[in-house]
Motif scaffolding. Structure first.
Motif, PDB file in Angstrom:
ATOM      1  N   PHE A   4      67.752  33.778  12.838  1.00 50.33           N
ATOM      2  CA  PHE A   4      66.171  33.807  13.123  1.00 50.33           C
ATOM      3  C   PHE A   4      66.101  35.216  13.911  1.00 50.33           C
ATOM      4  N   LEU A   5      65.361  35.835  13.411  1.00 50.94           N
ATOM      5  CA  LEU A   5      64.555  36.896  13.416  1.00 50.94           C
ATOM      6  C   LEU A   5      63.320  37.219  14.936  1.00 50.94           C
ATOM      7  N   ASP A   6      64.414  38.509  15.645  1.00 43.93           N
ATOM      8  CA  ASP A   6      62.571  38.912  16.502  1.00 43.93           C
ATOM      9  C   ASP A   6      61.821  40.104  15.709  1.00 43.93           C
ATOM     10  N   VAL A   7      60.806  39.869  16.352  1.00 45.67           N
ATOM     11  CA  VAL A   7      60.061  41.148  15.626  1.00 45.67           C
ATOM     12  C   VAL A   7      60.485  42.767  16.799  1.00 45.67           C
ATOM     13  N   ILE A  12      61.014  46.619  15.051  1.00 47.21           N
ATOM     14  CA  ILE A  12      60.011  47.485  15.902  1.00 47.21           C
ATOM     15  C   ILE A  12      60.819  47.656  17.243  1.00 47.21           C
ATOM     16  N   PRO A  13      61.446  49.861  16.775  1.00 48.65           N
ATOM     17  CA  PRO A  13      62.534  50.217  17.643  1.00 48.65           C
ATOM     18  C   PRO A  13      61.303  50.926  18.784  1.00 48.65           C
ATOM     19  N   HIS A  37      47.812  47.283  13.868  1.00 54.35           N
ATOM     20  CA  HIS A  37      49.309  47.492  14.358  1.00 54.35           C
ATOM     21  C   HIS A  37      49.659  48.163  14.684  1.00 54.35           C
ATOM     22  N   PRO A  38      49.183  49.642  15.650  1.00 51.37           N
ATOM     23  CA  PRO A  38      50.019  51.088  15.489  1.00 51.37           C
ATOM     24  C   PRO A  38      51.507  50.981  15.635  1.00 51.37           C
ATOM     25  N   LEU A  39      52.667  50.233  15.394  1.00 54.67           N
ATOM     26  CA  LEU A  39      53.742  50.354  15.933  1.00 54.67           C
ATOM     27  C   LEU A  39      54.622  49.365  14.536  1.00 54.67           C
ATOM     28  N   LEU A  40      53.328  49.110  14.111  1.00 52.39           N
ATOM     29  CA  LEU A  40      54.153  48.443  12.727  1.00 52.39           C
ATOM     30  C   LEU A  40      55.128  49.767  11.627  1.00 52.39           C
ATOM     31  N   SER A  41      54.451  50.869  11.549  1.00 55.62           N
ATOM     32  CA  SER A  41      55.143  52.303  10.839  1.00 55.62           C
ATOM     33  C   SER A  41      56.326  51.623  11.020  1.00 55.62           C
ATOM     34  N   ARG A  42      56.711  52.122  12.135  1.00 59.10           N
ATOM     35  CA  ARG A  42      57.956  51.861  12.619  1.00 59.10           C
ATOM     36  C   ARG A  42      58.882  50.765  12.254  1.00 59.10           C
ATOM     37  N   GLY A 145      66.277  49.383  16.524  1.00 62.27           N
ATOM     38  CA  GLY A 145      66.440  48.361  15.983  1.00 62.27           C
ATOM     39  C   GLY A 145      67.218  47.863  15.043  1.00 62.27           C
ATOM     40  N   ILE A 146      67.061  47.519  14.265  1.00 59.23           N
ATOM     41  CA  ILE A 146      68.796  47.331  13.196  1.00 59.23           C
ATOM     42  C   ILE A 146      69.050  48.186  12.305  1.00 59.23           C
ATOM     43  N   THR A 147      70.284  47.865  12.445  1.00 59.93           N
ATOM     44  CA  THR A 147      70.993  49.438  12.389  1.00 59.93           C
ATOM     45  C   THR A 147      72.174  48.853  11.153  1.00 59.93           C
ATOM     46  N   ASP A 148      72.867  50.086  10.712  1.00 59.76           N
ATOM     47  CA  ASP A 148      73.420  49.568   9.839  1.00 59.76           C
ATOM     48  C   ASP A 148      74.649  48.835  10.275  1.00 59.76           C
TER      49      ASP A 148
END
Length: 167
Positions: A4-7, A12-13, A37-42, A145-148
């Motif tokens: 299950f994945l949240d956005v 989007i950090p 969606h101005p934050l999409l580029s994050r 956001g999701i990291t290594d």
């Protein structure tokens, strides 16, 4: 195995005060598609292949609902994914996230991973008491956001729980 994945937060950090966020472009996604969606580029588009390589059935667990498939999936290079439909229900018990009970119901007894930036110990305890299969509720730090490190945690958990995951 479900994932299950949240956005907002995991993909989007937001909320960092000590640094600017990187800005990404996604191959094959025209800039005008992201304009609404101005934050999409994050969102780092390389997360899509990394999530797919985990070998799980990816499921959107976000308030973006179907917009996750029309906006975020193409950005990540993912196909349309199933979307959890949030039921209209009474407020959850104190401290329990409003997504917790619906996600356990959606999993229908299957093992799962849940990546979100709002998971607490109350959610983990509730799932442990109400879901008999393995479940990893992993809190992603919303300012990064999701990291290594998050991928490492999920990959190790998947291996321990019978699923061989990619890098």
């Amino acid at each position: 195995m479900l994932l299950f994945l949240d956005v907002d937060g995991p993909l989007i950090p937001f909320g960092a005060t000590n640094r600017p966020y990187p800005v990404y472009e996604a191959a094959g996604v025209p800039p005008e598609a992201a304009a609404g969606h101005p934050l999409l580029s994050r969102i780092d588009p390389s997360l899509g292949p990394r999530l797919a390589a985990l070998g799980c059935e990816l499921v959107w667990a976000t308030t973006w609902m179907d917009d996750a498939n029309t906006v975020v999936s193409p950005w990540l290079g993912l196909p349309p994914l199933p979307v959890v439909e949030w039921p209209d229900e009474d407020a959850p018990p104190a401290l329990l996230h409003w997504k917790t009970r619906p996600l356990v119901a959606w999993a229908a007894g299957r093992p799962f991973v849940w990546l979100d930036d709002e998971i607490t110990e109350a959610d983990r305890a509730w799932v442990a008491a109400h879901h008999r299969r393995p479940a990893l509720l992993h809190r992603v730090e919303h300012s990064y956001g999701i990291t290594d490190a998050d991928f490492t945690t999920v990959t190790q958990w998947l291996r321990t729980n019978g699923r061989t995951a990619g890098p």
